[in-house]
Design a protein around this motif. Structure first.
Motif, short mmCIF file in Angstrom:
data_model
loop_
_atom_site.label_atom_id
_atom_site.label_comp_id
_atom_site.label_asym_id
_atom_site.label_seq_id
_atom_site.Cartn_x
_atom_site.Cartn_y
_atom_site.Cartn_z
N ASN A 154 0.80 -1.22 0.00
CA ASN A 154 0.00 0.00 0.00
C ASN A 154 0.83 1.27 0.00
N LEU A 155 1.92 1.27 -0.73
CA LEU A 155 2.62 2.53 -0.96
C LEU A 155 1.73 3.39 -1.86
N PHE A 156 1.87 4.71 -1.75
CA PHE A 156 1.06 5.59 -2.59
C PHE A 156 1.73 5.67 -3.97
N PRO A 157 1.06 5.15 -5.01
CA PRO A 157 1.73 4.93 -6.29
C PRO A 157 2.12 6.22 -7.01
N HIS A 158 1.43 7.32 -6.69
CA HIS A 158 1.68 8.57 -7.42
C HIS A 158 2.80 9.39 -6.77
N GLY A 191 -6.99 -0.38 0.53
CA GLY A 191 -5.70 -0.51 1.21
C GLY A 191 -4.92 0.81 1.26
N GLN A 192 -5.08 1.63 0.21
CA GLN A 192 -4.42 2.93 0.19
C GLN A 192 -4.94 3.80 1.33
N ALA A 240 -3.74 2.48 4.68
CA ALA A 240 -2.35 2.83 4.93
C ALA A 240 -2.25 4.27 5.42
N ARG A 299 4.59 11.86 -11.82
CA ARG A 299 4.94 10.45 -12.00
C ARG A 299 4.69 10.01 -13.44
N LEU A 342 -1.61 5.08 -14.09
CA LEU A 342 -1.60 4.84 -12.64
C LEU A 342 -2.39 3.59 -12.30
#
Lengths: 254, 227
Positions: free
Chosen positions: A102-106, B119-120, B123, B219, B227
């Motif tokens: 669950n790392l923040f992908p952005h 899950g985001q 977290a 990103r 994404l």
């Protein structure tokens, strides 16, 4: 190290985490049926058991991701079962790492790590970046500061997630099956990081299926079965279980 | 019977066409900025947990999505004037287009926010972030990034649909065209020119949103992956 086997009363030096007769149901399904255990400062407690035995739920209750139906949970001097609990304050004391990272992908790894110290604890940006470099070095990822999560392997992502938790300087860390999504090689690098944390004296509660790892790291093993603590004791109980259920569980792997 | 096209009388009026095109773009930008803001709050409202707010936002979206834009424009136009409020045609057009695009944007943004994995959010909660911080850092920006192509299409569509506001005499591009063709009797030529100008405006808007996307989503700029 000394192990606590379902202490009914608080031990002399107050535990960091204590569950006392905790009950929890999802609808008609009883998931936790009178669970008690406690974790002293600097101790490592490993929760094991079959899928559905309630170990993950017990872990999530500690950080108030689930509310309980009965019993008491005390974490760092706070009553977690209290309806008026300051949940955000609790979560500054408790770090949690999940199976799916669950790392923040952005966000870059550095931004993932500095986000909470800056937003929650108001740590100045420059100081937060220094902190990020420090915790990343602790998990051996100092060169990944400016990478994005998708550029990292699963094991690296999980180590970055651990670093992100560490940056909040928690008093206790919870690990919920953090290696279950990883192949054996990547599992090893994550477990090494957790072992180093344990050696540093971090108080930890882990849910894991890695029995040899549990044997090596645990001060206390809690075997859960059908929502109850079926057997608990020092890591030695994995080698010489006293209940047939644990014997069978250890014998079959899971 | 040969087709004879004479664009000269139309092109002679380039100043009027340019003014109309500028006004069209202004209308679109105002409606996009205000509508996107409404969309963010509308999407949060539709997800938010408060039943009354959820229903209100839902009713707004359904009311707009199930009525024609022209009727919405007339409702704003005659609604305001029946309250004794006098606004310019431009203001009425901007308000009506904002209300319209706000509803569609609400739905698109909601889809984006809903796509953020549970899950985001857990977290972020586990790190002690507040609800507002979680929305801002973990839900809104990645959510918008996911639906950015859909938002771009919707906003370009809005710019094209703004031609309908010529009905209340907003002096945008289509209104200018109507006026030119009635003056020159070169209807076909007029609308060919105007159609090409709309195509140009669409490309300008798409290019603008592409640039904005580069600025908003570093990103994506660096990795080029969705994404």
């Amino acid at each position: 190290m000394n192990a606590h086997v379902n202490p009914p009363a608080a031990p002399p030096n107050a535990p960091v985490v204590a569950l006392r007769n905790v009950h929890k149901s999802f609808g008609s399904l009883k998931v936790l049926d009178g669970v008690s255990f406690s974790v002293g400062r600097g101790e490592v407690t490993v929760l094991i058991g079959r899928s559905g035995s309630g170990k993950s739920t017990a872990l999530r209750c500690i950080d108030r991701f689930e509310t309980i139906d009965g019993g008491e949970i005390e974490v760092c001097g706070r009553r977690v079962d209290d309806a008026g609990l300051d949940v955000r304050a609790l979560r500054q004391d408790v770090g949690i790492v999940f199976q799916s990272y669950n790392l923040f992908p952005h966000l870059t790894i550095e931004e993932n790590i500095t986000l909470a110290p800056h937003a929650v604890k108001k740590v100045p940006k420059a100081e937060a970046r220094a902190l990020a470099a420090k915790v990343l070095a602790q998990v051996g990822l100092e060169e990944k500061l400016h990478a994005y999560p998708e550029q990292l392997s699963g094991g690296q992502q999980q180590r970055a997630a651990i670093a992100r938790s560490l940056a909040m300087q928690p008093k206790v860390m919870l690990f919920d099956e953090v290696t279950s999504a990883l192949d054996p090689e990547l599992t090893g690098e994550v477990l090494k990081v957790i072992e180093a944390l344990a050696a540093d004296g971090m108080t930890m509660v882990l849910v894991t299926h890695e029995m040899s790892f549990a044997r090596g790291i645990a001060d206390q093993v809690v075997f859960m079965h059908k929502g109850k603590v079926h057997e608990a004791g020092p890591a030695g109980i994995l080698s010489s279980p006293s209940t047939p259920e644990l014997a069978q569980f250890v014998g079959t792997g899971f | 019977m040969g087709l004879v096209l004479d664009f000269s009388v139309v092109l002679d009026r380039w100043q009027a066409l340019l003014d109309g095109a500028t006004l069209t773009l202004q209308l679109a930008i105002i409606a996009v900025v205000c509508g996107a803001t409404i969309g963010v709050f509308g999407a949060i409202g539709r997800r938010g947990g408060n039943v009354l707010v959820e229903r209100l936002c839902g009713a707004y979206v359904e009311a707009i999505r199930n009525t024609p834009l022209l009727v919405q424009i007339f409702l704003v136009y005659f609604g305001l004037s029946s309250l004794g409020l006098q606004f310019s045609a431009f203001t009425v057009a901007a308000v009506a287009l904002t209300i319209n695009v706000g509803a569609y944007t609400t739905e698109i943004m909601r889809a984006g926010f809903d796509s953020i994995h549970k899950g985001q959010i857990e977290a972020a909660e586990g790190l002690g972030l507040s609800k507002a911080q979680i929305y801002w850092h973990v839900i809104i920006w990645p959510g918008i990034e996911r639906v950015y192509p859909a938002l771009t299409s919707q906003f370009v569509l809005l710019m094209l649909a703004s031609s309908v506001t010529s009905q209340i005499s907003a002096e945008e591009l289509t209104a200018v065209a109507n006026y030119i063709q009635s003056e020159t009797y070169r209807s076909f030529e007029t609308y060919i020119v105007v159609a090409l100008i709309y195509v140009a405006l669409s490309f300008i808007m798409r290019f603008g949103f592409w640039l904005l996307g580069l600025a908003l989503f570093p990103r994506r700029r660096r990795l080029g992956t969705p994404l």
